[in-house]
Design an enzyme around this catalytic site. Structure first.
Site, mmCIF file in Angstrom:
data_model
loop_
_atom_site.group_PDB
_atom_site.id
_atom_site.type_symbol
_atom_site.label_atom_id
_atom_site.label_comp_id
_atom_site.label_asym_id
_atom_site.label_seq_id
_atom_site.Cartn_x
_atom_site.Cartn_y
_atom_site.Cartn_z
ATOM 1 N N GLU A 1 0.841 0.559 10.056
ATOM 2 C CA GLU A 1 -0.368 0.250 9.908
ATOM 3 C C GLU A 1 -1.454 1.329 10.496
ATOM 4 O O GLU A 1 -2.171 1.206 11.261
ATOM 5 C CB GLU A 1 -0.828 -1.150 10.583
ATOM 6 C CG GLU A 1 -0.300 -2.336 10.120
ATOM 7 C CD GLU A 1 -0.893 -3.516 10.235
ATOM 8 O OE1 GLU A 1 -2.006 -3.597 10.518
ATOM 9 O OE2 GLU A 1 0.105 -4.415 10.318
ATOM 10 N N GLU B 1 -0.614 9.362 15.403
ATOM 11 C CA GLU B 1 -1.238 10.568 14.891
ATOM 12 C C GLU B 1 -2.543 10.214 14.278
ATOM 13 O O GLU B 1 -3.628 10.716 14.583
ATOM 14 C CB GLU B 1 -0.305 11.572 14.269
ATOM 15 C CG GLU B 1 0.733 12.084 15.181
ATOM 16 C CD GLU B 1 1.766 11.306 15.529
ATOM 17 O OE1 GLU B 1 2.796 11.574 16.198
ATOM 18 O OE2 GLU B 1 2.088 10.048 14.914
ATOM 19 N N THR C 1 0.081 5.738 11.912
ATOM 20 C CA THR C 1 0.888 6.166 13.066
ATOM 21 C C THR C 1 -0.059 6.530 14.288
ATOM 22 O O THR C 1 -1.375 6.501 14.306
ATOM 23 C CB THR C 1 1.791 7.413 12.622
ATOM 24 O OG1 THR C 1 0.676 8.376 12.299
ATOM 25 C CG2 THR C 1 2.528 7.159 11.542
ATOM 26 N N LEU D 1 0.864 -1.243 0.088
ATOM 27 C CA LEU D 1 0.012 0.202 -0.169
ATOM 28 C C LEU D 1 0.850 1.349 0.000
ATOM 29 O O LEU D 1 0.848 2.243 -0.866
ATOM 30 C CB LEU D 1 -0.796 -0.042 1.217
ATOM 31 C CG LEU D 1 -1.818 1.324 1.446
ATOM 32 C CD1 LEU D 1 -2.809 1.466 0.147
ATOM 33 C CD2 LEU D 1 -2.633 1.210 2.721
ATOM 34 N N LEU E 1 17.344 -1.848 34.755
ATOM 35 C CA LEU E 1 18.537 -2.393 34.327
ATOM 36 C C LEU E 1 19.742 -1.526 34.516
ATOM 37 O O LEU E 1 20.778 -2.103 34.672
ATOM 38 C CB LEU E 1 18.564 -3.168 32.800
ATOM 39 C CG LEU E 1 18.023 -4.681 32.921
ATOM 40 C CD1 LEU E 1 16.629 -4.908 33.360
ATOM 41 C CD2 LEU E 1 18.346 -5.472 31.549
ATOM 42 N N GLY F 1 22.798 0.502 33.440
ATOM 43 C CA GLY F 1 23.768 0.295 32.401
ATOM 44 C C GLY F 1 23.886 -1.016 31.554
ATOM 45 O O GLY F 1 24.070 -0.935 30.368
#
Length: 412
Positions: free
Chosen positions: A392, A396, A394, A154, A367, A369
């Site tokens: 698929e 926005e 954004t 697409l 975690l 570093g």
């Protein structure tokens, strides 16, 4: 019984200890609206993710290696055509099963998750919903059964989120269609045997002049560019596909001429359930990583999991995960009942994708570093999560879809 459910049943029967079964079902065993079949599917996918995907996901990512053997096994399990009828090689299950499977497979390897998502949602979906019997037998069955892979064409180099501005053209030459143009950012580009293509057949009608076609990717005139060197989901192939005077049979028109934009939009609606599932899987993997490390890492004479600052992060991720699951299952259930679900799928995809990025970010913080180096999977989850807010539709675009639906509801 579908091959996926049959395989799930065998796995469950091999586990004799009821307590172990409950432990393996820990995600959904107390969710009252999910069935035993859903729990069986989760266990099957969890087992596959833990044994076949998670131990190798880092290597696939590092080497940009397509997980060919694992994808083949997904097909054998029935996971490459979950909602497709067994008449066409699929498992004949519901969209809730699909969402559960996407989450677990993506928890093991997000790259494998997107390969599976494109196959199920973006290729199988439009042919299953709009194809005729001949097209389903020829083009759906081999892909839904997992022996072949599909792609969805697409996006173009110049249109991005403007899906109605397709510059790729399909001209009716009487005995065949002649395709010219280029499609960009195509997942599975280098590995797909077939694809669904959207091209303009009548430029004067704009988006109403777009039609959908089924493409055999071995057709002369099709060329595939370099593999994109991506931030994340690096084991899946992404590239630009160019069409130069490509002749395809008239019978390869999917649906009716001019209906392509409608096919694309309805396909993306369903696809967002899959991407939401993928994002949930990435967020879950991030939580797993953060919890495990926090329980093992010692500071101030105790495991850092005892520290409030760490517990706050874990609690927020866990709460977000259940919220994302509920939104996704709601959209899937609406889809299964043939009720409107466009807004719900957009909400699920928006929330789950932004959660994935947040969860991966916070896992790295837990975690410290060690989260910043490739010795641990946290940094890969962070890189993989980012794309879920882009493809698929954004974030926005999801907000536009949600707001548009909301305003219509208030106007009615």
């Amino acid at each position: 019984m579908s091959k996926l459910l049959l395989r799930s049943s065998k796995i469950c029967n091999n586990i004799r200890n009821k307590q172990n079964i409950n432990k393996l079902f820990n995600n959904y065993s107390n969710w009252p609206f999910l069935t035993e079949e859903h729990n069986m599917i989760e266990l099957t996918c969890k087992t596959f993710a833990d044994t076949e995907l998670a131990p190798k996901a880092g290597l696939f990512d590092k080497e940009h290696k397509f997980p060919e053997e694992q994808v083949r096994k997904l097909g054998e399990l029935g996971l490459m055509g979950i909602v497709v009828s067994p008449d066409y090689g699929g498992s004949g299950l519901d969209y809730v099963s699909y969402a559960i499977a996407m989450a677990e497979i993506s928890r093991g390897c997000a790259s494998t998750g997107v390969i599976m998502s494109v196959n199920n949602s973006l290729y199988n979906g439009p042919i299953d919903n709009f194809g005729n019997e001949q097209q389903k037998q020829k083009f759906l069955t081999p892909v839904a059964s997992g022996t072949h892979i599909g792609c969805f064409m697409l996006s173009e180099p110049g249109n991005g989120s403007d899906a109605g501005a397709a510059s790729t053209t399909a001209v009716d030459k009487g005995s065949h269609w002649l395709i010219n143009g280029a499609k960009a950012w195509i997942t599975n580009a280098h590995d797909a045997h077939y694809g669904v293509l959207f091209a303009t057949t009548n430029k004067s009608l704009k988006h109403k002049g777009i039609s959908a076609f089924i493409i055999d990717m071995s057709t002369p005139g099709i060329s595939i560019g370099k593999k994109e060197d991506k931030l994340g989901i690096r084991a899946s192939s992404t590239g630009t596909i160019t069409f130069e005077d490509v002749k395809i049979p008239k019978d390869n028109l999917l649906g009716v001429e001019g209906n392509g934009f409608k096919i694309a939009m309805s396909t993306l609606d369903a696809g967002r359930i899959g991407v939401a599932g993928q994002a949930i899987g990435i967020a879950h993997a991030s939580l797993d990583c953060a919890v495990k490390y926090s329980k093992e890492r010692k500071a101030f004479d105790q495991s850092i999991s005892n520290l409030y600052a760490i517990q706050e992060k874990l609690a927020d991720i866990s709460t977000g995960l259940d919220a994302a699951r509920l939104l996704t299952f709601k959209a899937a259930m609406l889809k299964d009942k043939n009720l409107p679900f466009t807004k719900d799928a957009a909400q699920a995809k928006l929330f789950a994708s932004e959660l994935a990025t947040k969860a991966a970010h916070q896992a790295i913080q837990v975690l410290g570093g060690m989260g910043y180096v490739s010795d641990m999977p946290a940094e890969r989850h962070y890189r993989d999560a980012r794309i879920t807010e882009i493809y698929e539709g954004t974030s926005e675009i999801q907000r536009l879809v949600i707001a548009g639906s909301l305003l219509k509801e208030y106007s009615s």
